[in-house]
Design a protein around this motif. Structure first.
Motif, PDB file in Angstrom:
ATOM      1  N   THR A   6      12.489   1.677  -2.390  1.00 25.19           N
ATOM      2  CA  THR A   6      11.438   1.019  -1.605  1.00 25.19           C
ATOM      3  C   THR A   6      11.485  -0.501  -1.758  1.00 25.19           C
ATOM      4  O   THR A   6      11.188  -1.220  -0.805  1.00 25.19           O
ATOM      5  CB  THR A   6      10.045   1.551  -1.966  1.00 25.19           C
ATOM      6  OG1 THR A   6       9.844   1.453  -3.376  1.00 25.19           O
ATOM      7  CG2 THR A   6       9.881   2.983  -1.519  1.00 25.19           C
ATOM      8  N   LEU A   7      11.865  -0.983  -2.936  1.00 28.71           N
ATOM      9  CA  LEU A   7      12.033  -2.436  -3.099  1.00 28.71           C
ATOM     10  C   LEU A   7      13.161  -2.951  -2.208  1.00 28.71           C
ATOM     11  O   LEU A   7      13.029  -4.015  -1.586  1.00 28.71           O
ATOM     12  CB  LEU A   7      12.332  -2.782  -4.552  1.00 28.71           C
ATOM     13  CG  LEU A   7      11.144  -3.081  -5.447  1.00 28.71           C
ATOM     14  CD1 LEU A   7      11.607  -3.292  -6.882  1.00 28.71           C
ATOM     15  CD2 LEU A   7      10.366  -4.268  -4.960  1.00 28.71           C
ATOM     16  N   ALA A  10      11.890  -3.037   1.274  1.00 26.89           N
ATOM     17  CA  ALA A  10      10.928  -4.127   1.432  1.00 26.89           C
ATOM     18  C   ALA A  10      11.636  -5.473   1.543  1.00 26.89           C
ATOM     19  O   ALA A  10      11.289  -6.297   2.395  1.00 26.89           O
ATOM     20  CB  ALA A  10       9.948  -4.139   0.264  1.00 26.89           C
ATOM     21  N   SER A  13      13.528  -5.609   5.006  1.00 26.72           N
ATOM     22  CA  SER A  13      12.617  -5.783   6.146  1.00 26.72           C
ATOM     23  C   SER A  13      11.963  -7.164   6.128  1.00 26.72           C
ATOM     24  O   SER A  13      11.750  -7.770   7.183  1.00 26.72           O
ATOM     25  CB  SER A  13      11.558  -4.686   6.179  1.00 26.72           C
ATOM     26  OG  SER A  13      10.745  -4.732   5.038  1.00 26.72           O
ATOM     27  N   THR A  14      11.671  -7.675   4.939  1.00 26.70           N
ATOM     28  CA  THR A  14      11.095  -9.020   4.844  1.00 26.70           C
ATOM     29  C   THR A  14      12.099 -10.076   5.290  1.00 26.70           C
ATOM     30  O   THR A  14      11.735 -11.029   5.993  1.00 26.70           O
ATOM     31  CB  THR A  14      10.618  -9.308   3.409  1.00 26.70           C
ATOM     32  OG1 THR A  14       9.647  -8.321   3.048  1.00 26.70           O
ATOM     33  CG2 THR A  14      10.007 -10.687   3.291  1.00 26.70           C
ATOM     34  N   CYS A  32       7.011  -4.387   6.770  1.00 25.95           N
ATOM     35  CA  CYS A  32       7.099  -5.072   5.465  1.00 25.95           C
ATOM     36  C   CYS A  32       5.913  -4.713   4.583  1.00 25.95           C
ATOM     37  O   CYS A  32       6.079  -4.408   3.399  1.00 25.95           O
ATOM     38  CB  CYS A  32       7.131  -6.588   5.656  1.00 25.95           C
ATOM     39  SG  CYS A  32       8.593  -7.220   6.450  1.00 25.95           S
ATOM     40  N   CYS A  33       4.712  -4.753   5.167  1.00 21.92           N
ATOM     41  CA  CYS A  33       3.510  -4.429   4.386  1.00 21.92           C
ATOM     42  C   CYS A  33       3.542  -2.995   3.877  1.00 21.92           C
ATOM     43  O   CYS A  33       3.149  -2.729   2.739  1.00 21.92           O
ATOM     44  CB  CYS A  33       2.261  -4.666   5.229  1.00 21.92           C
ATOM     45  SG  CYS A  33       1.906  -6.400   5.520  1.00 21.92           S
ATOM     46  N   TYR A  35       6.241  -1.188   3.189  1.00 25.89           N
ATOM     47  CA  TYR A  35       7.244  -1.071   2.121  1.00 25.89           C
ATOM     48  C   TYR A  35       6.803  -1.789   0.852  1.00 25.89           C
ATOM     49  O   TYR A  35       7.020  -1.280  -0.248  1.00 25.89           O
ATOM     50  CB  TYR A  35       8.587  -1.601   2.590  1.00 25.89           C
ATOM     51  CG  TYR A  35       9.297  -0.676   3.560  1.00 25.89           C
ATOM     52  CD1 TYR A  35       9.059   0.689   3.562  1.00 25.89           C
ATOM     53  CD2 TYR A  35      10.204  -1.179   4.473  1.00 25.89           C
ATOM     54  CE1 TYR A  35       9.708   1.526   4.455  1.00 25.89           C
ATOM     55  CE2 TYR A  35      10.863  -0.344   5.352  1.00 25.89           C
ATOM     56  CZ  TYR A  35      10.614   1.000   5.335  1.00 25.89           C
ATOM     57  OH  TYR A  35      11.268   1.825   6.208  1.00 25.89           O
ATOM     58  N   TRP A  36       6.198  -2.964   0.977  1.00 23.85           N
ATOM     59  CA  TRP A  36       5.721  -3.661  -0.220  1.00 23.85           C
ATOM     60  C   TRP A  36       4.582  -2.879  -0.877  1.00 23.85           C
ATOM     61  O   TRP A  36       4.473  -2.835  -2.105  1.00 23.85           O
ATOM     62  CB  TRP A  36       5.301  -5.096   0.094  1.00 23.85           C
ATOM     63  CG  TRP A  36       6.471  -6.015   0.228  1.00 23.85           C
ATOM     64  CD1 TRP A  36       6.879  -6.640   1.368  1.00 23.85           C
ATOM     65  CD2 TRP A  36       7.395  -6.393  -0.791  1.00 23.85           C
ATOM     66  NE1 TRP A  36       8.009  -7.381   1.107  1.00 23.85           N
ATOM     67  CE2 TRP A  36       8.344  -7.255  -0.203  1.00 23.85           C
ATOM     68  CE3 TRP A  36       7.523  -6.089  -2.149  1.00 23.85           C
ATOM     69  CZ2 TRP A  36       9.395  -7.811  -0.919  1.00 23.85           C
ATOM     70  CZ3 TRP A  36       8.576  -6.650  -2.866  1.00 23.85           C
ATOM     71  CH2 TRP A  36       9.490  -7.495  -2.252  1.00 23.85           C
ATOM     72  N   ALA A  39       6.246  -0.071  -2.722  1.00 27.08           N
ATOM     73  CA  ALA A  39       6.919  -0.588  -3.925  1.00 27.08           C
ATOM     74  C   ALA A  39       5.905  -0.891  -5.021  1.00 27.08           C
ATOM     75  O   ALA A  39       6.150  -0.600  -6.202  1.00 27.08           O
ATOM     76  CB  ALA A  39       7.727  -1.840  -3.572  1.00 27.08           C
ATOM     77  N   THR A  76      10.868   5.882   2.787  1.00 24.78           N
ATOM     78  CA  THR A  76      11.438   4.850   3.649  1.00 24.78           C
ATOM     79  C   THR A  76      11.518   5.337   5.095  1.00 24.78           C
ATOM     80  O   THR A  76      11.148   4.618   6.029  1.00 24.78           O
ATOM     81  CB  THR A  76      12.828   4.435   3.140  1.00 24.78           C
ATOM     82  OG1 THR A  76      12.711   4.009   1.785  1.00 24.78           O
ATOM     83  CG2 THR A  76      13.410   3.317   3.958  1.00 24.78           C
ATOM     84  N   GLY A  79       8.071   5.527   6.636  1.00 25.16           N
ATOM     85  CA  GLY A  79       7.638   4.185   7.031  1.00 25.16           C
ATOM     86  C   GLY A  79       8.247   3.774   8.362  1.00 25.16           C
ATOM     87  O   GLY A  79       7.564   3.195   9.219  1.00 25.16           O
TER      88      GLY A  79
END
Length: 104
Positions: A6-7, A10, A13-14, A32-33, A35-36, A39, A76, A79
């Motif tokens: 997940t990191l 994240a 995607s960021t 992004c939100c 996944y963060w 994480a 993932t 999401g």
């Protein structure tokens, strides 16, 4: 393993969101939100497990690693599915609306 997957999602995607104005129009910030948030949840879970298990936390068996990897990939993909539904509903480029208007 779930935390690492997940990191990674994240961070990727960021980076896409930050580098592309088109990605911002396509609501990649929402992805992004998600996944963060996932994480952060897995980080808290890892810290809690480390407090319970101690050094054993760093030597999982193969079955646990496979299960954690599968869970990370599942989170993932879920999401991505949720983000796809959001993009289809919001329709930032009007593609769905135009397609439906020309069908009728």
């Amino acid at each position: 393993m779930t935390l690492l997957i997940t990191l990674l999602a994240a961070v990727i995607s960021t980076a896409v969101w930050y580098m592309s104005a088109e990605a911002r129009k396509m609501k990649v910030g929402t992805l992004c939100c998600m996944y963060w948030g996932a994480a952060l949840m897995w980080l808290v879970d890892a810290a809690n497990e480390y407090m319970e298990l101690g050094a054993e936390y760093f030597s999982p068996d193969a079955a646990s690693m496979i299960n954690d990897g599968f869970l990370g990939v599942s989170v993932t993909v879920l999401g991505l599915v949720i983000w796809t539904v959001i993009v289809l509903i919001k329709d930032p480029k009007g593609t769905v609306r135009n397609t439906l208007m020309h069908k009728g």
